[in-house]
Motif scaffolding. Structure first.
Motif, PDB file in Angstrom:
ATOM      1  N   ILE A 128      15.814  -4.511  49.859  1.00  0.00           N
ATOM      2  CA  ILE A 128      15.168  -5.142  51.019  1.00  0.00           C
ATOM      3  C   ILE A 128      14.188  -6.218  50.551  1.00  0.00           C
ATOM      4  N   GLU A 129      13.394  -5.893  49.552  1.00  0.00           N
ATOM      5  CA  GLU A 129      12.400  -6.832  49.021  1.00  0.00           C
ATOM      6  C   GLU A 129      13.035  -8.159  48.619  1.00  0.00           C
ATOM      7  N   HIS A 130      14.221  -8.097  48.046  1.00  0.00           N
ATOM      8  CA  HIS A 130      14.873  -9.308  47.536  1.00  0.00           C
ATOM      9  C   HIS A 130      15.982  -9.816  48.439  1.00  0.00           C
ATOM     10  N   ALA A 131      15.992  -9.331  49.688  1.00  0.00           N
ATOM     11  CA  ALA A 131      16.904  -9.821  50.720  1.00  0.00           C
ATOM     12  C   ALA A 131      18.373  -9.784  50.300  1.00  0.00           C
ATOM     13  N   LEU A 132      18.779  -8.661  49.706  1.00  0.00           N
ATOM     14  CA  LEU A 132      20.197  -8.489  49.422  1.00  0.00           C
ATOM     15  C   LEU A 132      20.940  -8.416  50.748  1.00  0.00           C
ATOM     16  N   PRO A 133      22.245  -8.636  50.740  1.00  0.00           N
ATOM     17  CA  PRO A 133      23.004  -8.613  51.997  1.00  0.00           C
ATOM     18  C   PRO A 133      22.828  -7.293  52.755  1.00  0.00           C
ATOM     19  N   GLU A 134      22.750  -7.394  54.072  1.00  0.00           N
ATOM     20  CA  GLU A 134      22.537  -6.222  54.926  1.00  0.00           C
ATOM     21  C   GLU A 134      23.576  -5.129  54.677  1.00  0.00           C
ATOM     22  N   ARG A 135      24.826  -5.514  54.482  1.00  0.00           N
ATOM     23  CA  ARG A 135      25.882  -4.524  54.222  1.00  0.00           C
ATOM     24  C   ARG A 135      25.593  -3.728  52.955  1.00  0.00           C
ATOM     25  N   TYR A 136      25.065  -4.408  51.958  1.00  0.00           N
ATOM     26  CA  TYR A 136      24.769  -3.748  50.688  1.00  0.00           C
ATOM     27  C   TYR A 136      23.558  -2.820  50.835  1.00  0.00           C
ATOM     28  N   ILE A 137      22.550  -3.290  51.548  1.00  0.00           N
ATOM     29  CA  ILE A 137      21.378  -2.446  51.816  1.00  0.00           C
ATOM     30  C   ILE A 137      21.818  -1.191  52.556  1.00  0.00           C
ATOM     31  N   HIS A 138      22.665  -1.369  53.551  1.00  0.00           N
ATOM     32  CA  HIS A 138      23.162  -0.229  54.327  1.00  0.00           C
ATOM     33  C   HIS A 138      23.931   0.744  53.423  1.00  0.00           C
ATOM     34  N   ARG A 139      24.723   0.214  52.516  1.00  0.00           N
ATOM     35  CA  ARG A 139      25.457   1.061  51.567  1.00  0.00           C
ATOM     36  C   ARG A 139      24.483   1.924  50.763  1.00  0.00           C
ATOM     37  N   LEU A 140      23.402   1.313  50.276  1.00  0.00           N
ATOM     38  CA  LEU A 140      22.407   2.065  49.504  1.00  0.00           C
ATOM     39  C   LEU A 140      21.688   3.093  50.378  1.00  0.00           C
ATOM     40  N   GLN A 141      21.386   2.721  51.621  1.00  0.00           N
ATOM     41  CA  GLN A 141      20.710   3.652  52.527  1.00  0.00           C
ATOM     42  C   GLN A 141      21.544   4.899  52.795  1.00  0.00           C
TER      43      GLN A 141
END
Length: 166
Positions: A128-141
């Motif tokens: 989130i801090e480095h504004a990775l793609p939302e899909r990737y953030i969601h994958r990590l979540q």
């Protein structure tokens, strides 16, 4: 020298507590690899993130510039279970750069392991801090994780998250 961070080290405060960072160049892609969380932690026995070759995947991460001394320190912090490898990262259409990252040795992986919740949270916060793609953030979540049975260790790592507001 550039360092490609893909797990908890994406979080600037986490990495900064471990080594001196010269600068952060932002988010990048690592083609030809997939993310796993089966690296055996030598400190707490949980699963830590690692990468594995994959012709059909890529990993999002953060590119930092570190000194040689910082890499020497990171080798110690990451432990004996990782090897330092050279990779080519894609700076989202702004060229390809050579970087160093860490990959677990095969004998240091256990597919039964899961990361602790705080460890996954550090990776999510870094994304989130480095504004990775939302899909990737969601994958990590959504990455499976387990509670840390050591409440003090859990509290210590969650304090890093709280201090940065992420």
């Amino acid at each position: 020298m550039y360092y490609f961070a893909y797990g908890s080290n994406m979080h600037s405060a986490r990495l900064g507590a471990r080594v001196d960072v010269i600068s952060c160049l932002g988010s990048v892609l690592l083609p030809g690899y997939d993310l796993h969380s089966d690296k055996i932690s030598q400190n707490d026995g949980s699963g830590k993130f690692t990468i594995a070759d994959s012709h059909h995947s890529h990993i999002c991460g953060v590119l930092y510039e570190l000194s040689n001394a910082s890499f020497d320190r990171l080798d110690v912090v990451e432990g004996e279970g990782y090897e330092r490898i050279h990779v080519q990262v894609d700076a989202y259409g702004n060229g390809v750069l050579e970087a160093v990252t860490y990959k677990a040795y095969d004998n240091m992986r256990d597919p039964e392991l899961l990361p602790y919740e705080w460890y996954r949270a550090l990776a999510v916060a870094g994304a989130i801090e480095h504004a990775l793609p939302e899909r990737y953030i969601h994958r990590l979540q959504l990455w499976p994780s387990i509670p840390d049975p050591d409440g003090e260790r859990d509290k210590l790592h969650r304090a890093i998250l709280a201090a940065t507001g992420l």
